[in-house]
Design a protein around this motif. Structure first.
Motif, PDB file in Angstrom:
ATOM      1  N   PRO A  66     -21.405   8.563  47.099  1.00 33.21           N
ATOM      2  CA  PRO A  66     -21.114   9.235  48.381  1.00 33.21           C
ATOM      3  C   PRO A  66     -21.535  10.697  48.415  1.00 33.21           C
ATOM      4  N   ASP A  67     -21.570  11.378  47.239  1.00 38.72           N
ATOM      5  CA  ASP A  67     -21.990  12.784  47.219  1.00 38.72           C
ATOM      6  C   ASP A  67     -23.492  12.941  47.067  1.00 38.72           C
ATOM      7  N   GLY A  68     -24.254  11.841  47.096  1.00 35.19           N
ATOM      8  CA  GLY A  68     -25.704  11.902  47.043  1.00 35.19           C
ATOM      9  C   GLY A  68     -26.305  11.821  45.650  1.00 35.19           C
ATOM     10  N   ARG A  69     -25.505  11.803  44.607  1.00 32.98           N
ATOM     11  CA  ARG A  69     -26.050  11.700  43.253  1.00 32.98           C
ATOM     12  C   ARG A  69     -26.446  10.264  42.937  1.00 32.98           C
ATOM     13  N   ASP A  70     -27.504  10.132  42.158  1.00 33.52           N
ATOM     14  CA  ASP A  70     -28.032   8.811  41.820  1.00 33.52           C
ATOM     15  C   ASP A  70     -27.354   8.322  40.537  1.00 33.52           C
ATOM     16  N   ALA A  71     -26.759   7.123  40.595  1.00 28.83           N
ATOM     17  CA  ALA A  71     -26.088   6.537  39.438  1.00 28.83           C
ATOM     18  C   ALA A  71     -26.940   5.496  38.737  1.00 28.83           C
ATOM     19  N   LEU A  72     -28.177   5.283  39.192  1.00 26.30           N
ATOM     20  CA  LEU A  72     -29.037   4.281  38.578  1.00 26.30           C
ATOM     21  C   LEU A  72     -29.647   4.844  37.293  1.00 26.30           C
ATOM     22  N   ALA A  73     -29.458   4.124  36.178  1.00 30.18           N
ATOM     23  CA  ALA A  73     -29.986   4.582  34.895  1.00 30.18           C
ATOM     24  C   ALA A  73     -31.456   4.204  34.719  1.00 30.18           C
ATOM     25  N   ALA A  74     -31.892   3.049  35.258  1.00 26.65           N
ATOM     26  CA  ALA A  74     -33.274   2.603  35.131  1.00 26.65           C
ATOM     27  C   ALA A  74     -33.607   1.725  36.329  1.00 26.65           C
ATOM     28  N   LEU A 107     -21.405   2.458  46.358  1.00 29.90           N
ATOM     29  CA  LEU A 107     -22.805   2.642  46.013  1.00 29.90           C
ATOM     30  C   LEU A 107     -23.694   2.169  47.148  1.00 29.90           C
ATOM     31  N   GLU A 108     -24.735   2.959  47.436  1.00 30.46           N
ATOM     32  CA  GLU A 108     -25.700   2.595  48.484  1.00 30.46           C
ATOM     33  C   GLU A 108     -27.044   2.322  47.823  1.00 30.46           C
ATOM     34  N   PRO A 109     -27.512   1.064  47.827  1.00 31.66           N
ATOM     35  CA  PRO A 109     -28.789   0.752  47.181  1.00 31.66           C
ATOM     36  C   PRO A 109     -29.968   1.217  48.035  1.00 31.66           C
ATOM     37  N   ARG A 110     -31.003   1.673  47.343  1.00 33.93           N
ATOM     38  CA  ARG A 110     -32.252   2.075  47.991  1.00 33.93           C
ATOM     39  C   ARG A 110     -33.395   1.326  47.322  1.00 33.93           C
ATOM     40  N   PHE A 111     -34.117   0.520  48.144  1.00 32.24           N
ATOM     41  CA  PHE A 111     -35.262  -0.241  47.665  1.00 32.24           C
ATOM     42  C   PHE A 111     -36.554   0.445  48.081  1.00 32.24           C
ATOM     43  N   SER A 112     -37.605   0.091  47.387  1.00 37.60           N
ATOM     44  CA  SER A 112     -38.915   0.640  47.742  1.00 37.60           C
ATOM     45  C   SER A 112     -39.354   0.082  49.096  1.00 37.60           C
ATOM     46  N   ASP A 113     -40.273   0.774  49.739  1.00 40.27           N
ATOM     47  CA  ASP A 113     -40.801   0.417  51.065  1.00 40.27           C
ATOM     48  C   ASP A 113     -39.719   0.462  52.136  1.00 40.27           C
ATOM     49  N   PRO A 119     -24.649  -6.165  53.113  1.00 41.74           N
ATOM     50  CA  PRO A 119     -24.235  -4.878  53.716  1.00 41.74           C
ATOM     51  C   PRO A 119     -25.002  -3.700  53.107  1.00 41.74           C
ATOM     52  N   ALA A 120     -24.982  -2.591  53.813  1.00 40.31           N
ATOM     53  CA  ALA A 120     -25.749  -1.418  53.400  1.00 40.31           C
ATOM     54  C   ALA A 120     -25.125  -0.723  52.195  1.00 40.31           C
ATOM     55  N   ARG A 121     -23.835  -0.908  51.918  1.00 40.94           N
ATOM     56  CA  ARG A 121     -23.155  -0.260  50.802  1.00 40.94           C
ATOM     57  C   ARG A 121     -22.331  -1.295  50.047  1.00 40.94           C
ATOM     58  N   ALA A 122     -22.184  -1.035  48.763  1.00 42.11           N
ATOM     59  CA  ALA A 122     -21.338  -1.880  47.918  1.00 42.11           C
ATOM     60  C   ALA A 122     -20.046  -1.123  47.658  1.00 42.11           C
ATOM     61  N   ASP A 123     -18.940  -1.722  48.087  1.00 41.49           N
ATOM     62  CA  ASP A 123     -17.628  -1.090  47.941  1.00 41.49           C
ATOM     63  C   ASP A 123     -16.819  -1.894  46.921  1.00 41.49           C
TER      64      ASP A 123
END
Length: 461
Positions: A66-74, A107-113, A119-123
């Motif tokens: 929610p604060d905009g930081r990316d939690a994806l490790a790879a 968490l809000e997933p972002r895919f390429s393209d 849903p847009a977010r995972a709660d």
């Protein structure tokens, strides 16, 4: 709608998300509602369903908090066929400043393209709990303590291994020494009990020839001192060192001494000894001539610095002649095996203290070698400064061969020194000082005492 061939779907307000996903063709994402107890780094399982009519190649590039930081490790990749469902385990690394305990994770997933999912977010709910190892290394002081303890532990392990190996070596040393002593005793028992072997007789003749050569040289050196030199002081014509008669007389005497000495020296080794003795005598004669010249000039009142420089220059040249000449290439030698076996040998350096335990007592196997020299050489010479490994000593099962690795320190030899067991070898160090080394078979003191007692019990045996 019938003209365009489009199916008309009725909108249900209570199930708007599913109706919208079916109409637009959005990817449907499913995830666990409760993650349970998790560390700050873990795997998040996701399932993606492709409702469309074409296959999709997905690339998950970010999972935003929610604060905009990316939690994806790879980054994660997935191929989903049309109408199929695929799953992926996404590596997450949550920020370390998040507090431990139960909390809500969005968490809000972002895919390429720019691909969107529904849903847009995972709660989800999660109970964060830091692992003990991570908690320990969170403090820098603990990290330093751990590194210090690790170094101490490794040092103790190395010392323990060295101690165990040394104990094993010491425990096996008596057995190895007993085997080698038994082998040496068996070899010695095969030799004739009385009389001399052919090799011993040859060595005795060489020694006797060398002794006669030395006697001849001593007589030749005393003759000019008593005859010609005494007359040179009595006669004014021969008192001049530059006179032709005195020079011819000294040359004739020297040539006669050389001829007599070389005739008496039958063997090659005796000839070498004679040549070295003649060289020493010639150098001594030249030095006496220089001293006599200087005394004559001083008696005439000529105390010039040039005469003193002449004398000092002669001493300096004599010292420089003994220094090793650099530039000689090392000799190539391949170890040989005449007969299998092993034996112990001891290095003896003339004038060097031999009471150093077993430092210079080494076991050589047939075909093996050991280094000789200063510093960390296996056979150590510490009487005078020498570089490390000036030579290698080889054992062929019968005799020794000394191979100079720094030939400039062995000016008397032009190659490997064969059959050097019991032979004195001259070495000249970098300062022009000479020393003599020799190798002998090591005989334990107990065997010497037993042999002595045996000789007392049975005289002549």
């Amino acid at each position: 709608a019938s003209a365009l061939g489009v199916i008309i779907n009725e909108f249900d307000p209570e199930n708007g998300s599913s109706v919208l996903g079916g109409t637009v063709g959005l990817l449907r994402m499913s995830f666990p509602a409760d993650l349970g107890d998790r560390d700050y780094s873990f795997k998040l399982p996701l399932e993606l369903t492709n409702p469309g009519s074409r296959d999709l190649s997905l690339q998950l590039s970010a999972l935003l908090l929610p604060d905009g930081r990316d939690a994806l490790a790879a980054k994660a990749f997935l191929q989903v066929a049309a109408g199929k469902t695929g799953s992926m385990n996404v590596s997450l690394r949550l920020p370390p400043d998040m507090e431990e305990g139960a909390q809500r994770l969005v968490l809000e997933p972002r895919f390429s393209d720019g691909l969107r999912v529904s849903p847009a977010r995972a709660d989800m709910t999660i109970r964060l709990k830091r692992s003990p190892i991570a908690s320990f290394f969170k403090n820098s002081a603990r990290v330093l303590i751990f590194v210090g303890l690790l170094i101490v532990a490794l040092t103790l392990i190395i010392l323990l291994i060295s101690y165990v190996r040394s104990v094993h070596k010491r425990s096996a040393s008596p057995v190895v020494d007993a085997v080698l002593d038994a082998q040496a005793l068996r070899d010695s028992s095969k030799k004739p009990a009385y009389g001399l072997t052919a090799r011993d007789e040859e060595r005795r003749q060489e020694l006797s020839q060398g002794a006669s050569a030395q006697a001849i040289l001593a007589a030749a050196a005393q003759k000019p001192r008593g005859g010609a030199l005494s007359s040179s002081y009595a006669t004014p014509a021969s008192a001049q060192l530059g006179s032709a008669e005195a020079a011819q007389q000294r040359g004739a005497e020297q040539a006669a001494a050389q001829a007599a000495l070389l005739q008496a020296a039958g063997g090659s080794s005796s000839r070498g000894d004679a040549a070295r003795l003649l060289s020493a005598a010639a150098n001594g004669a030249q030095e006496r001539d220089r001293l006599r010249m200087l005394s004559d000039q001083a008696s005439k009142g000529d105390g010039s610095a040039a005469r003193a420089a002449l004398l000092l220059g002669s001493k300096k040249d004599a010292q420089g002649a003994l220094r090793p000449q650099a530039g000689r290439a090392s000799y190539e030698y391949q170890g040989q095996v005449k007969k299998p076996g092993a034996a112990r040998f001891m290095l003896h350096v003339e004038g060097q203290n031999p009471n150093i335990g077993k430092r210079n007592i080494k076991t050589l196997h047939a075909g093996g070698k050991k280094s000789v020299g200063g510093r960390k050489s296996e056979f150590l010479v510490f009487l005078l400064p020498l570089p490390q490994r000036v030579a290698d000593i080889y054992y062929d099962g019968d005799n020794l061969t000394l191979v100079p690795r720094r030939p400039e320190f062995f000016p008397d030899y032009d190659g490997p020194i064969q059959d050097c067991l019991g032979q004195a070898v001259r070495i000249i160090n970098a300062r022009g000082k000479e020393l003599f080394i020799s190798f002998e078979r090591y005989v334990p003191p107990l065997d010497k005492i037993n042999k002595l007692l045996h000789c007392i019990e049975s005289p002549g045996a």
